[in-house]
Design an enzyme around this catalytic site. Structure first.
Site, mmCIF file in Angstrom:
data_model
loop_
_atom_site.group_PDB
_atom_site.id
_atom_site.type_symbol
_atom_site.label_atom_id
_atom_site.label_comp_id
_atom_site.label_asym_id
_atom_site.label_seq_id
_atom_site.Cartn_x
_atom_site.Cartn_y
_atom_site.Cartn_z
ATOM 1 N N ALA A 260 63.667 -41.825 44.272
ATOM 2 C CA ALA A 260 62.543 -41.875 43.335
ATOM 3 C C ALA A 260 63.001 -41.850 41.878
ATOM 4 O O ALA A 260 62.216 -41.512 40.986
ATOM 5 C CB ALA A 260 61.582 -40.733 43.627
ATOM 6 N N ALA A 261 64.253 -42.242 41.634
ATOM 7 C CA ALA A 261 64.753 -42.246 40.252
ATOM 8 C C ALA A 261 63.920 -43.201 39.386
ATOM 9 O O ALA A 261 63.565 -42.880 38.255
ATOM 10 C CB ALA A 261 66.215 -42.654 40.237
ATOM 11 N N GLY A 262 63.587 -44.363 39.948
ATOM 12 C CA GLY A 262 62.777 -45.343 39.207
ATOM 13 C C GLY A 262 61.378 -44.800 38.924
ATOM 14 O O GLY A 262 60.785 -45.101 37.888
ATOM 15 N N ASP A 263 60.852 -44.019 39.850
ATOM 16 C CA ASP A 263 59.515 -43.440 39.647
ATOM 17 C C ASP A 263 59.558 -42.375 38.548
ATOM 18 O O ASP A 263 58.643 -42.278 37.726
ATOM 19 C CB ASP A 263 58.988 -42.822 40.954
ATOM 20 C CG ASP A 263 58.799 -43.875 42.033
ATOM 21 O OD1 ASP A 263 58.535 -45.037 41.676
ATOM 22 O OD2 ASP A 263 58.942 -43.546 43.223
HETATM 23 O O1 RIB Z 1 60.044 -45.196 45.046
HETATM 24 C C1 RIB Z 1 60.278 -44.333 46.127
HETATM 25 C C2 RIB Z 1 59.124 -44.359 47.076
HETATM 26 O O2 RIB Z 1 59.055 -45.630 47.671
HETATM 27 C C3 RIB Z 1 59.243 -43.396 48.235
HETATM 28 O O3 RIB Z 1 58.729 -42.123 47.946
HETATM 29 C C4 RIB Z 1 58.507 -44.121 49.345
HETATM 30 O O4 RIB Z 1 57.291 -43.530 49.684
HETATM 31 C C5 RIB Z 1 58.302 -45.533 48.845
HETATM 32 O O5 RIB Z 1 57.006 -45.719 48.471
#
Ligand code: RIB
Length: 323
Positions: A260-263
């Site tokens: 989830a680094a991009g998130d």
């Molecule tokens: O960006 C990471 C996410 O991509 C994960 O948490 C997974 O649920 C997918 O949606």
């Protein structure tokens, strides 16, 4: 945050239950491997970005759907525990949808190097509709910034972007996963922030190096985005703010899980940009947030706090001053 107005951010996107499988290496096609462990954590690109923005100090409203199942209830509780407004997160109880649609699930395989492969079963994310957006229109029209990704139907995303634009609300598009066909007006956003592979898919050529990314950010702007950032993993990030291109070196952290680094990056840039900072400053902040998320296991559990990001930025400043 004293004396600053708190950014109001609306996040439209997916909510998933992540089944995280830790393995020595990612399986190749046809290969069976034995995993080291598995666990369930809250994920989904939309929900991850909402949690990132909330932990970094924004007032966040989430627009999404979950199934009427235990997973959905737990995922919702976790968002609320981070102070996120879930009033516009619908279930599948309404007359116009199939009540048996489950919450979104993602199978996330993480290998020792921290690299991952993800397969998503959209479930309730797949039925987020334009009607849902109408229901949440007031939230979109009154926020400072709308943050979107593409784990829900792309036409719903574009509909929400139109509502935001008409209301003069900034839009950030994280084009993940990259769509197979690019609809009209897709690039018509204030900031697009693909990673290296999404940028390659959107542009139709392979973005491998920082100099490729410099060309690619300009191309994303020619296609209609006002600003573009390409995150390049261990190589850092490249920003084009319409006129100049800036390069951001990576933050030195040990990668444990890059899921989830991009998130974290997208949530962080949304917050810092909404606090009246330049995109250059916001990108520095987002690079630190992304690095911290990559240094920890799990999507939402790994999202850093404001204090942690500021400490890492301070450390980096000291190091660059000393060298
Ligand atoms: O960006 C990471 C996410 O991509 C994960 O948490 C997974 O649920 C997918 O949606």
């Amino acid at each position: 945050m004293a004396g600053k107005t708190i950014p109001q951010i609306a996040v439209l996107g997916s909510i998933n239950l992540d089944i995280v499988i830790q393995c020595a290496h990612l399986p190749t096609p046809g290969e069976t491997i034995i995993a080291e462990s598995s666990r369930e954590v809250s994920g989904g690109k939309g929900a991850n970005q909402a949690v990132a923005a909330a932990r970094l100090g924004a007032d966040v409203s989430m627009i999404a759907r979950v199934g009427n199942d235990d997973a959905g209830a737990g995922l919702l509780r976790n968002l609320q525990a981070d102070g996120i407004n879930t009033q516009a997160v619908l279930g599948t109880e309404s007359a116009d949808c199939d009540k048996n649609i489950a919450s979104g699930i993602a199978v996330v395989m993480v290998e020792q190097s921290g690299e991952n492969s993800i397969v998503v079963v959209p479930g309730a994310n797949g039925i987020v509709s334009q009607k849902d957006i109408d229901h949440a229109a007031a939230i979109i029209q009154s926020c400072d910034l709308l943050l979107v990704q593409l784990e829900i139907p792309v036409e719903t995303v574009l509909y929400a972007c139109r509502i935001a634009r008409k209301a003069g609300v900034r839009v950030i598009l994280d084009p993940a996963p990259a769509p197979s066909a690019i609809p009209e007006h897709f690039f018509d956003v204030d900031l697009i922030c693909p990673n290296q592979s999404e940028a390659s898919a959107l542009l139709g050529w392979s973005v491998e190096t920082i100099s490729d990314a410099q060309v690619a950010t300009r191309e994303l702007i020619e296609r209609g985005a006002k600003n573009a950032i390409i995150t390049m993993g261990k190589q850092g990030a490249v920003l084009c703010n319409g006129c100049e291109v800036s390069i951001f070196p990576p933050c030195p952290v040990e990668t444990v899980d890059s899921t989830a680094a991009g998130d974290a990056f997208a949530g962080a840039i949304a917050v810092r940009w909404s606090e009246q900072n330049s995109l250059i400053e916001a990108t520095r902040f987002a690079c630190a947030a992304g690095a911290l998320a990559a240094s920890r296991a799990g999507a939402q559990p790994g999202m850093p706090t404001r204090n942690e990001v500021e400490q890492l930025m301070l450390q980096r400043e000291k190091l660059s001053g000393a060298s």
